[in-house]
Write a protein that holds these residues in place. Structure first.
Motif, PDB file in Angstrom:
ATOM      1  N   SER A   1      -8.598 -27.953  19.801  1.00 47.32           N
ATOM      2  CA  SER A   1      -8.327 -26.781  18.977  1.00 47.32           C
ATOM      3  C   SER A   1      -9.044 -25.572  19.557  1.00 47.32           C
ATOM      4  O   SER A   1     -10.034 -25.717  20.299  1.00 47.32           O
TER       5      SER A   1
ATOM      6  N   ARG B   1     -13.291 -29.058  20.043  1.00 44.34           N
ATOM      7  CA  ARG B   1     -13.096 -27.642  19.740  1.00 44.34           C
ATOM      8  C   ARG B   1     -13.587 -26.763  20.875  1.00 44.34           C
ATOM      9  O   ARG B   1     -14.704 -26.936  21.355  1.00 44.34           O
TER      10      ARG B   1
ATOM     11  N   GLU C   1     -11.147 -34.774  17.595  1.00 39.59           N
ATOM     12  CA  GLU C   1     -10.831 -33.360  17.812  1.00 39.59           C
ATOM     13  C   GLU C   1     -11.965 -32.705  18.586  1.00 39.59           C
ATOM     14  O   GLU C   1     -13.135 -32.779  18.188  1.00 39.59           O
TER      15      GLU C   1
ATOM     16  N   ASP D   1      -3.850 -31.428  25.259  1.00 41.52           N
ATOM     17  CA  ASP D   1      -3.344 -32.398  24.287  1.00 41.52           C
ATOM     18  C   ASP D   1      -2.411 -33.408  24.957  1.00 41.52           C
ATOM     19  O   ASP D   1      -2.476 -34.613  24.702  1.00 41.52           O
TER      20      ASP D   1
END
Length: 214
Positions: free
Chosen positions: A70, A32, A30, A56
């Protein structure tokens, strides 16, 4: 911004792809992205969600295990408390914040979004406006603001105007009667000028051009 990738989005995604590829040795799944913007937390999440989806889909799917992106936001005027290790990998912010991030946290700019203002793309300057009521016949020059009340939205957003004062031999902080820092919106600050609650105020140039203060 729509769900369809724009040229600037592709440029950013390509840059992020390369940086993420170089970072995969950490097995991070992930990445950020934090928006460091003044009073635009909700706007950042809304406008950048299509970019996150694009990342993504077009970037994340090229890695194994697959990676994801994210979004979260942080107010620009909390830079003093901003932690470079505050659980993020990329920062999106205004041009005038880059120098602060580079100096304080050794950040490096990797890509630039070119905004379209009044139908013109690729603007090369970030500026502001110092404005007063049009019936203030006593205020025509920077030197006229000595011993007057000046309202500032945010210190980081008025660095250009501060330098203009210095270039004209006026110290914004030493020569003004009062410098008010506020978290009001640009429209609210304009109303303060119109109603005589402050003698002068700063605003970003594009905000002034598109403002409706009727």
């Amino acid at each position: 911004m729509t769900g369809r990738a724009q040229p600037a989005a592709v440029k950013i995604c390509t840059t992020i792809y390369i940086l993420v590829w170089l970072h995969t040795v950490s097995a991070t799944t992930e990445f950020r992205i934090v928006g460091l913007l003044p009073d635009q937390s909700d706007v950042f999440i809304q406008q950048w969600n299509p970019i996150r989806e694009y990342l993504d889909r077009e970037v994340g799917s090229k890695f194994s295990p697959r990676i994801f992106f994210s979004l979260r936001s942080k107010e620009a005027y909390t830079l003093a408390q901003f932690d470079s290790a505050d659980n993020h990998d990329f920062v999106y912010t205004h041009p005038n914040m880059i120098a602060c991030l580079e100096a304080e946290f050794l950040y490096n700019p990797v890509a630039t979004v070119q905004n379209i203002r009044s139908g013109v793309a690729g603007l090369s300057h970030f500026g502001g406006v110092l404005f007063v009521r049009n019936n203030r016949t006593d205020l025509h020059m920077i030197s006229d603001l000595k011993d007057k009340v000046v309202t500032v939205f945010n210190f980081k957003l008025m660095q250009q105007e501060y330098q203009v004062f210095e270039d004209n031999g006026v110290s914004l902080f030493a020569d003004s009667a009062q410098v008010r820092f506020t978290t009001k919106t640009d429209a609210e600050i304009m109303q303060d000028v119109l109603h005589g609650r402050t003698d002068a105020a700063f605003a970003r140039s594009d905000v002034w051009d598109s403002a409706d203060v009727s």
